[in-house]
Design a protein around this motif. Structure first.
Motif, PDB file in Angstrom:
ATOM      1  N   VAL A   1      61.531 -17.317  26.070  1.00  0.00           N
ATOM      2  CA  VAL A   1      60.204 -17.306  26.691  1.00  0.00           C
ATOM      3  C   VAL A   1      59.160 -16.958  25.639  1.00  0.00           C
ATOM      4  N   VAL A   2      58.043 -17.668  25.674  1.00  0.00           N
ATOM      5  CA  VAL A   2      56.867 -17.294  24.891  1.00  0.00           C
ATOM      6  C   VAL A   2      55.783 -16.879  25.878  1.00  0.00           C
ATOM      7  N   VAL A   3      55.276 -15.668  25.715  1.00  0.00           N
ATOM      8  CA  VAL A   3      54.183 -15.167  26.534  1.00  0.00           C
ATOM      9  C   VAL A   3      52.907 -15.196  25.712  1.00  0.00           C
ATOM     10  N   VAL A   4      51.872 -15.806  26.259  1.00  0.00           N
ATOM     11  CA  VAL A   4      50.600 -15.943  25.556  1.00  0.00           C
ATOM     12  C   VAL A   4      49.531 -15.140  26.285  1.00  0.00           C
ATOM     13  N   GLN A   5      48.892 -14.248  25.556  1.00  0.00           N
ATOM     14  CA  GLN A   5      47.768 -13.485  26.086  1.00  0.00           C
ATOM     15  C   GLN A   5      46.497 -14.005  25.420  1.00  0.00           C
TER      16      GLN A   5
ATOM     17  N   ILE B   1      60.374 -13.932  23.396  1.00  0.00           N
ATOM     18  CA  ILE B   1      61.476 -13.205  24.016  1.00  0.00           C
ATOM     19  C   ILE B   1      62.696 -14.108  23.991  1.00  0.00           C
ATOM     20  N   ASN B   2      63.788 -13.602  23.445  1.00  0.00           N
ATOM     21  CA  ASN B   2      65.002 -14.408  23.331  1.00  0.00           C
ATOM     22  C   ASN B   2      66.202 -13.506  23.558  1.00  0.00           C
ATOM     23  N   GLY B   3      67.128 -13.963  24.394  1.00  0.00           N
ATOM     24  CA  GLY B   3      68.300 -13.155  24.684  1.00  0.00           C
ATOM     25  C   GLY B   3      67.968 -11.841  25.371  1.00  0.00           C
ATOM     26  N   GLY B   4      66.875 -11.830  26.152  1.00  0.00           N
ATOM     27  CA  GLY B   4      66.496 -10.623  26.861  1.00  0.00           C
ATOM     28  C   GLY B   4      65.815  -9.583  26.009  1.00  0.00           C
ATOM     29  N   LYS B   5      65.483  -9.920  24.765  1.00  0.00           N
ATOM     30  CA  LYS B   5      64.849  -8.957  23.873  1.00  0.00           C
ATOM     31  C   LYS B   5      63.529  -9.509  23.335  1.00  0.00           C
ATOM     32  N   GLN B   6      62.582  -8.621  23.127  1.00  0.00           N
ATOM     33  CA  GLN B   6      61.298  -8.997  22.540  1.00  0.00           C
ATOM     34  C   GLN B   6      61.478  -9.116  21.041  1.00  0.00           C
ATOM     35  N   VAL B   7      61.427 -10.353  20.554  1.00  0.00           N
ATOM     36  CA  VAL B   7      61.727 -10.625  19.145  1.00  0.00           C
ATOM     37  C   VAL B   7      60.544 -10.315  18.245  1.00  0.00           C
ATOM     38  N   GLU B   8      59.358 -10.788  18.647  1.00  0.00           N
ATOM     39  CA  GLU B   8      58.195 -10.661  17.768  1.00  0.00           C
ATOM     40  C   GLU B   8      56.912 -10.862  18.572  1.00  0.00           C
ATOM     41  N   THR B   9      55.869 -10.140  18.196  1.00  0.00           N
ATOM     42  CA  THR B   9      54.537 -10.339  18.759  1.00  0.00           C
ATOM     43  C   THR B   9      53.567 -10.592  17.620  1.00  0.00           C
ATOM     44  N   VAL B  10      52.803 -11.679  17.718  1.00  0.00           N
ATOM     45  CA  VAL B  10      51.973 -12.129  16.600  1.00  0.00           C
ATOM     46  C   VAL B  10      50.605 -12.570  17.100  1.00  0.00           C
ATOM     47  N   ASP B  11      49.567 -12.285  16.321  1.00  0.00           N
ATOM     48  CA  ASP B  11      48.233 -12.895  16.490  1.00  0.00           C
ATOM     49  C   ASP B  11      48.111 -13.940  15.389  1.00  0.00           C
TER      50      ASP B  11
ATOM     51  N   ILE C   1      44.366 -24.408  16.442  1.00  0.00           N
ATOM     52  CA  ILE C   1      45.433 -25.411  16.357  1.00  0.00           C
ATOM     53  C   ILE C   1      46.358 -25.108  15.185  1.00  0.00           C
ATOM     54  N   THR C   2      45.783 -24.835  14.041  1.00  0.00           N
ATOM     55  CA  THR C   2      46.577 -24.570  12.832  1.00  0.00           C
ATOM     56  C   THR C   2      47.465 -23.344  13.009  1.00  0.00           C
ATOM     57  N   GLY C   3      46.889 -22.269  13.517  1.00  0.00           N
ATOM     58  CA  GLY C   3      47.632 -21.028  13.659  1.00  0.00           C
ATOM     59  C   GLY C   3      48.753 -21.111  14.678  1.00  0.00           C
ATOM     60  N   ILE C   4      48.465 -21.678  15.842  1.00  0.00           N
ATOM     61  CA  ILE C   4      49.465 -21.740  16.905  1.00  0.00           C
ATOM     62  C   ILE C   4      50.595 -22.693  16.551  1.00  0.00           C
ATOM     63  N   GLU C   5      50.266 -23.881  16.052  1.00  0.00           N
ATOM     64  CA  GLU C   5      51.305 -24.849  15.733  1.00  0.00           C
ATOM     65  C   GLU C   5      52.208 -24.343  14.603  1.00  0.00           C
ATOM     66  N   SER C   6      51.649 -23.640  13.655  1.00  0.00           N
ATOM     67  CA  SER C   6      52.455 -23.077  12.573  1.00  0.00           C
ATOM     68  C   SER C   6      53.439 -22.035  13.110  1.00  0.00           C
ATOM     69  N   LEU C   7      52.977 -21.191  14.024  1.00  0.00           N
ATOM     70  CA  LEU C   7      53.857 -20.182  14.607  1.00  0.00           C
ATOM     71  C   LEU C   7      54.954 -20.826  15.450  1.00  0.00           C
TER      72      LEU C   7
END
Length: 378
Positions: free
Chosen positions: A72-76, A87-97, A234-240
């Motif tokens: 799951v990717v959650v976007v704020q 979120i992968n495998g029930g764990k929060q892997v990374e949060t990035v701006d 666009i550049t930032g999101i697609e790269s992530l």
């Protein structure tokens, strides 16, 4: 003299009934009437308990399902272009701006005309101003916004303060290290804004004709800022998304869920959703990309996103299991329709209004998020 309240408080049930109805009521019949009422209440409560039991089991399933949702990717949505959590495998892997800083800076200066309007709006005339396209303004809406008494000079102090803010940004603009074209457009917006404010303060008055003239002058520069902001996002999101896709692998990525949290006013054609959908499995994007408008920014967005996603996923399966003899109702359970909406429309002889925008998101239930460990509500 005994009042009706006092009398009923001291008289027997049999005597009171006789007095008020003029009929004689035997103790046995009174007991029977009371017993029937009690039986009815008990029966109705027993029926209500069925729904309460369903909701309890539904909530239990949802709580357990939250732990299984993956990936799951959650976007704020926020001022800096969005905060993204994997979120992968029930764990929060990374949060990035992930969006470059000039996104926020470009939008900040593009908001200058709106900032000035926000100071002046309450002091407008209660008549629709004589400006182009004035017929598009609802007179009642205008009357609600322009609530200050005509002639009130309360706008001068906040406008003077905002001018100081604008002048500071203008003075320091050259050292902000912005792209050249963006710096030019920001300089134009800030300079024109300061001139409009100075003229209004000197005259001790303003009107929407002069404000619209200012807004029209800076609009081309506002468009330049919008272009830079869109490119940055666009550049930032697609790269992530590309990096995360490599991280979890193609198989997992093909089943990716994305939940985009936003406030109602930015929920339709949300900028993050537009960009992300291009990076997802196109066969599933329509069901796995969830735009979730909220009334306000939730205190625990991860919990709110997962709680609502779990509800959506379990309803998708329930729809086909419970209503497999009526696919129209099944589709309603899987979508945003209330299950009774079609029945109500048939009974009142109406038809569904065209959807202008997505409805408000489902309010989160209180509880601890198994991913973040927080407790929150919308």
């Amino acid at each position: 003299m005994a009042t009706r309240r006092g009398f009923l408080g001291t008289a027997s049930a049999v005597g009171a009934a006789s007095l008020l109805t003029g009929q004689s009521v035997s103790p046995a019949s009174a007991a029977t009437t009371g017993g029937a009422a009690t039986d009815e209440t008990a029966a109705r409560n027993a029926i209500r308990n069925v729904n309460a039991g369903m909701r309890s089991h539904y909530a239990t399933l949802k709580t357990e399902l939250i732990k299984q949702l993956s990936p799951v990717v959650v976007v704020q949505n926020n001022a800096v272009g969005g905060r993204f959590t994997l979120i992968n495998g029930g764990k929060q892997v990374e949060t990035v701006d992930p969006v470059p800083a000039y996104f926020e800076l470009a939008k900040s200066i593009a908001h200058v005309p709106l900032g000035i309007y926000s100071v002046l709006a309450a002091y407008l005339s209660d008549q629709v101003p004589n400006i182009p396209n004035s017929e598009r303004i609802d007179p009642h809406d205008l009357d609600m916004v322009a609530f200050k008494t005509p002639g009130d000079k309360g706008w001068t102090a906040p406008l003077t303060s905002f001018r100081t803010t604008l002048q500071s940004a203008l003075t320091r603009l050259a050292t902000a290290n912005l792209p050249a074209d963006l710096e030019v457009s920001c300089d134009r917006i800030l300079g024109e804004a300061v001139r409009f404010i100075d003229a209004s303060l000197k005259a001790g008055t303003f009107d929407m004709v002069s404000f619209n003239r200012f807004a029209a002058t800076v609009y081309p520069s506002v468009r330049v800022n919008m272009t830079f902001a869109a490119t940055a996002q666009i550049t930032g999101i697609e790269s992530l998304m590309k990096r995360w896709r490599t991280l979890i692998g193609e198989k997992a990525w093909s089943d990716l869920y994305v939940t985009v949290l936003s406030i109602w006013t930015t929920a339709e054609l949300n900028q993050a959703s537009i960009i992300i959908r291009r990076t997802m499995n196109q066969a599933k994007v329509d069901t796995h990309l969830i735009d979730l408008p909220t009334v306000e920014t939730p205190s625990d967005p991860i919990f709110v996103a997962l709680d609502n996603l779990a509800r959506i996923v379990q309803d998708n399966v329930a729809a086909e299991m419970v209503f497999n003899t009526d696919l129209k109702v099944a589709d309603a359970l899987k979508g945003k329709e209330d299950l009774l909406s079609d029945e109500i429309l048939q009974q009142i002889g109406g038809s569904a209004p065209a959807a202008r925008t997505a409805g408000f998101g489902t309010a989160a239930r209180s509880g601890a998020c198994p991913v973040t460990g927080h407790t929150a509500s919308v």
